[in-house]
Design a protein around this motif. Structure first.
Motif, PDB file in Angstrom:
ATOM      1  N   SER A 146      10.284   3.422  13.972  1.00 19.65           N
ATOM      2  CA  SER A 146      11.471   3.505  13.119  1.00 19.65           C
ATOM      3  C   SER A 146      11.382   2.579  11.908  1.00 19.65           C
ATOM      4  N   ARG A 147      10.874   1.372  12.110  1.00 19.35           N
ATOM      5  CA  ARG A 147      10.763   0.432  10.978  1.00 19.35           C
ATOM      6  C   ARG A 147       9.815   0.968   9.911  1.00 19.35           C
ATOM      7  N   LEU A 148       8.731   1.577  10.354  1.00 21.18           N
ATOM      8  CA  LEU A 148       7.785   2.134   9.387  1.00 21.18           C
ATOM      9  C   LEU A 148       8.408   3.313   8.644  1.00 21.18           C
ATOM     10  N   ALA A 149       9.146   4.154   9.355  1.00 17.88           N
ATOM     11  CA  ALA A 149       9.827   5.275   8.700  1.00 17.88           C
ATOM     12  C   ALA A 149      10.833   4.766   7.679  1.00 17.88           C
ATOM     13  N   GLU A 150      11.614   3.753   8.054  1.00 21.00           N
ATOM     14  CA  GLU A 150      12.608   3.188   7.141  1.00 21.00           C
ATOM     15  C   GLU A 150      11.946   2.590   5.909  1.00 21.00           C
ATOM     16  N   LEU A 151      10.806   1.919   6.105  1.00 22.49           N
ATOM     17  CA  LEU A 151      10.102   1.335   4.965  1.00 22.49           C
ATOM     18  C   LEU A 151       9.624   2.421   4.012  1.00 22.49           C
ATOM     19  N   GLN A 152       9.055   3.496   4.549  1.00 26.65           N
ATOM     20  CA  GLN A 152       8.590   4.576   3.682  1.00 26.65           C
ATOM     21  C   GLN A 152       9.748   5.202   2.906  1.00 26.65           C
ATOM     22  N   LEU A 153      10.864   5.439   3.586  1.00 28.38           N
ATOM     23  CA  LEU A 153      12.027   6.023   2.921  1.00 28.38           C
ATOM     24  C   LEU A 153      12.565   5.087   1.842  1.00 28.38           C
ATOM     25  N   THR A 154      12.646   3.805   2.140  1.00 25.34           N
ATOM     26  CA  THR A 154      13.169   2.839   1.177  1.00 25.34           C
ATOM     27  C   THR A 154      12.302   2.784  -0.071  1.00 25.34           C
ATOM     28  N   VAL A 155      11.005   2.634   0.128  1.00 25.52           N
ATOM     29  CA  VAL A 155      10.094   2.552  -1.016  1.00 25.52           C
ATOM     30  C   VAL A 155      10.107   3.854  -1.810  1.00 25.52           C
ATOM     31  N   LEU A 156      10.099   4.975  -1.105  1.00 25.41           N
ATOM     32  CA  LEU A 156      10.084   6.275  -1.789  1.00 25.41           C
ATOM     33  C   LEU A 156      11.297   6.443  -2.694  1.00 25.41           C
ATOM     34  N   ARG A 161       0.829  -1.208   0.000  1.00 30.80           N
ATOM     35  CA  ARG A 161       0.000   0.000   0.000  1.00 30.80           C
ATOM     36  C   ARG A 161       0.863   1.257   0.000  1.00 30.80           C
ATOM     37  N   ILE A 162       1.990   1.218   0.695  1.00 33.58           N
ATOM     38  CA  ILE A 162       2.910   2.357   0.671  1.00 33.58           C
ATOM     39  C   ILE A 162       3.445   2.572  -0.733  1.00 33.58           C
ATOM     40  N   ARG A 163       3.787   1.478  -1.413  1.00 37.97           N
ATOM     41  CA  ARG A 163       4.313   1.603  -2.777  1.00 37.97           C
ATOM     42  C   ARG A 163       3.247   2.169  -3.712  1.00 37.97           C
ATOM     43  N   ALA A 164       2.009   1.761  -3.516  1.00 41.75           N
ATOM     44  CA  ALA A 164       0.930   2.299  -4.349  1.00 41.75           C
ATOM     45  C   ALA A 164       0.751   3.793  -4.107  1.00 41.75           C
ATOM     46  N   ARG A 165       0.873   4.220  -2.862  1.00 40.67           N
ATOM     47  CA  ARG A 165       0.765   5.651  -2.562  1.00 40.67           C
ATOM     48  C   ARG A 165       1.910   6.420  -3.205  1.00 40.67           C
ATOM     49  N   VAL A 166       3.124   5.902  -3.073  1.00 42.65           N
ATOM     50  CA  VAL A 166       4.278   6.568  -3.669  1.00 42.65           C
ATOM     51  C   VAL A 166       4.094   6.690  -5.177  1.00 42.65           C
ATOM     52  N   THR A 167       3.665   5.613  -5.810  1.00 43.27           N
ATOM     53  CA  THR A 167       3.460   5.624  -7.257  1.00 43.27           C
ATOM     54  C   THR A 167       2.444   6.682  -7.659  1.00 43.27           C
ATOM     55  N   ARG A 168       1.350   6.772  -6.903  1.00 44.59           N
ATOM     56  CA  ARG A 168       0.331   7.777  -7.221  1.00 44.59           C
ATOM     57  C   ARG A 168       0.863   9.189  -7.042  1.00 44.59           C
ATOM     58  N   GLU A 197      13.340   4.100  -3.831  1.00 43.02           N
ATOM     59  CA  GLU A 197      13.335   3.098  -4.899  1.00 43.02           C
ATOM     60  C   GLU A 197      12.515   3.586  -6.082  1.00 43.02           C
ATOM     61  N   GLU A 198      11.315   4.040  -5.812  1.00 38.53           N
ATOM     62  CA  GLU A 198      10.420   4.455  -6.892  1.00 38.53           C
ATOM     63  C   GLU A 198      10.817   5.800  -7.483  1.00 38.53           C
ATOM     64  N   LEU A 199      11.270   6.721  -6.642  1.00 36.49           N
ATOM     65  CA  LEU A 199      11.642   8.047  -7.117  1.00 36.49           C
ATOM     66  C   LEU A 199      12.820   7.979  -8.086  1.00 36.49           C
ATOM     67  N   GLU A 202      -0.412  10.385   4.742  1.00 39.17           N
ATOM     68  CA  GLU A 202      -1.355   9.363   4.256  1.00 39.17           C
ATOM     69  C   GLU A 202      -1.170   8.056   5.018  1.00 39.17           C
ATOM     70  N   VAL A 203       0.070   7.700   5.304  1.00 36.51           N
ATOM     71  CA  VAL A 203       0.328   6.480   6.070  1.00 36.51           C
ATOM     72  C   VAL A 203      -0.212   6.629   7.492  1.00 36.51           C
ATOM     73  N   LEU A 204      -0.053   7.823   8.076  1.00 38.14           N
ATOM     74  CA  LEU A 204      -0.588   8.071   9.408  1.00 38.14           C
ATOM     75  C   LEU A 204      -2.110   7.926   9.413  1.00 38.14           C
ATOM     76  N   ALA A 205      -2.762   8.413   8.366  1.00 38.84           N
ATOM     77  CA  ALA A 205      -4.213   8.268   8.273  1.00 38.84           C
ATOM     78  C   ALA A 205      -4.604   6.791   8.270  1.00 38.84           C
ATOM     79  N   GLU A 206      -3.837   5.971   7.578  1.00 42.47           N
ATOM     80  CA  GLU A 206      -4.118   4.527   7.597  1.00 42.47           C
ATOM     81  C   GLU A 206      -3.949   3.954   8.998  1.00 42.47           C
ATOM     82  N   LEU A 207      -2.882   4.339   9.684  1.00 43.91           N
ATOM     83  CA  LEU A 207      -2.658   3.840  11.045  1.00 43.91           C
ATOM     84  C   LEU A 207      -3.803   4.228  11.973  1.00 43.91           C
ATOM     85  N   PHE A 208      -4.349   5.422  11.777  1.00 42.81           N
ATOM     86  CA  PHE A 208      -5.451   5.909  12.608  1.00 42.81           C
ATOM     87  C   PHE A 208      -6.803   5.352  12.160  1.00 42.81           C
TER      88      PHE A 208
END
Length: 415
Positions: free
Chosen positions: A368-378, A127-134, A380-382, A158-164
């Motif tokens: 921290s793991r969630l932050a690292e995942l977002q940075l990694t995916v971002l 889902r994070i990758r789909a958000r980044v792509t969009r 990669e795609e960017l 957007e990820v925070l909104a999902e968590l909430f």
């Protein structure tokens, strides 16, 4: 939370680490370099308070972070910021877990830990990758954009909104409230005390609405975890819930947002390092750690000595404020080889030191793991989509001694 504005202080040529303009100008790294050598435990007077000890060496900060009995985070002792939280109007909120010591801190941390276990985080990757792509698809076809609003701020909100468990359309409100909460020294973000009261009131009202909804219809989101948690056998109080909600809003986006924007700035300033990532994308996880080290999105955390002690032979009195400067520790020459070189391969080795961008000890960042995942995916795609993306103009920074943030950053890319 209404906090005192930083006041200018004449120190006869000695640095005032509390001065937010120091970080706006980017002067702090050279000052920290000098202090690490000459005065690693540095007394910094304050115009509006007692003064504090500035700790600039990696080993000292790690040791303090792992000694909560001696160095307290508790709100009643002053809390986790340079100013004293127990002297500030809190608008019906209790201390957050970041301003607690064991065993209370552990009880609160356990409430939301299930929301950040590795399996749950890894399940978010698609889902994070789909958000980044969009978000990248929506970048202007002109080849120019303002990167913070378009990407760096949008993704973690957007990820925070999902968590909430709330609609993504609520993201702009969460973003505004977060900015106001940490932006006490930036007149653009904290325009007045009245504006801050308005933001806190809106945030509390919004959180109260979620509280009621999750009481009636619980889910698997973080809000449901809070509403249905118990501390020492008792339900979480509403003021404690509000305080924790505010903490999650800030922690859920500030570190990630500013690491994303600061990371792209670093890659723009070091094109040879960006080339390494383009040639070998498997280096991106290492690059993420280097980005957090380099940016140090949280500049400091504060503790208070609970008894007389010493650091590097310097006597510290009971009640003294002790401020740990992560931005300095992350460039400590005793810990890092060539620390002023941005090196995306630095963390390939398991023997590399742990960067302190996420803190250390009991208060190590739960997300921290969630932050690292977002940075990694971002990244990669960017880099796959826009391999030549780079900062193309002046960067507008947040005026703060707490958050190393970027408010605006123009970029250019081939389309």
């Amino acid at each position: 939370m209404l906090r005192p504005k930083a006041e200018k202080l004449a120190l006869d040529g000695r640095p005032d680490l509390k001065d937010p303009d120091l970080y706006l100008r980017g002067d702090h790294h050279e000052i920290f370099r000098t202090l690490r050598v000459r005065e690693p435990v540095y007394w910094n007077p304050e115009a509006d308070s007692t003064g504090f000890w500035a700790i600039t060496r990696y080993d000292d900060i790690e040791a303090i972070s792992k000694s909560p009995k001696l160095f307290s985070s508790a709100k009643q002792m002053g809390g986790h910021r340079i100013f004293n939280e127990n002297e500030i109007e809190e608008n019906q909120t209790d201390a957050t877990m970041i301003s607690m010591d064991p065993p209370e801190h552990a009880s609160y941390r356990r409430m939301i830990t299930p929301g950040f276990v590795p399996k749950r985080i890894s399940n978010m990757e698609e889902r994070i990758r789909a958000r980044v792509t969009r978000l990248l698809d929506n970048l202007p076809k002109t080849g120019e954009a303002e990167f913070v609003s378009a990407v760096a701020a949008a993704l973690p909100i957007e990820v925070l909104a999902e968590l909430f468990g709330v609609p993504e359309s609520d993201g702009p409100k969460l973003f505004e409230w977060s900015n106001a909460t940490v932006g006490e020294d930036d007149p653009e973000l904290r325009v007045s005390d009245e504006y801050m009261r308005k933001c806190v009131g809106e945030m509390a009202g919004y959180a109260a609405g979620l509280w009621q909804k999750r009481l009636e219809n619980p889910g698997e989101d973080l809000i449901s975890m809070l509403v249905h948690s118990k501390i020492d056998g008792e339900p979480l109080t509403f003021p404690a819930y509000i305080g924790t909600f505010i903490l999650l809003v800030v922690a859920g986006n500030e570190t990630t947002r500013n690491s994303i924007s600061g990371g792209l700035l670093a890659l723009s300033e070091h094109p040879e390092e960006r080339r390494k990532l383009l040639d070998d994308p498997s280096l991106i996880p290492s690059a993420v750690q280097e980005i957090v080290r380099w940016v140090s999105p949280v500049l400091h955390m504060r503790r208070t000595a609970t008894e007389d002690t010493e650091i590097r032979g310097q006597k510290i009195a009971r009640g003294d404020k002790v401020v740990m400067w992560y931005a300095s520790a992350n460039r400590d020459e005793a810990q890092w080889e060539d620390p002023y070189r941005f090196d995306v391969t630095r963390f390939r080795s398991a023997a590399a030191p742990t960067q302190l961008g996420f803190g250390a000890g009991q208060h190590f960042c739960l997300g921290s793991r969630l932050a690292e995942l977002q940075l990694t995916v971002l990244f990669e795609e960017l880099l796959k989509r826009f391999p030549d993306i780079h900062v193309s103009g002046s960067v507008r920074r947040l005026r703060s001694n707490f958050i190393s943030g970027i408010k605006e950053m123009p970029v250019r890319y081939s389309v």
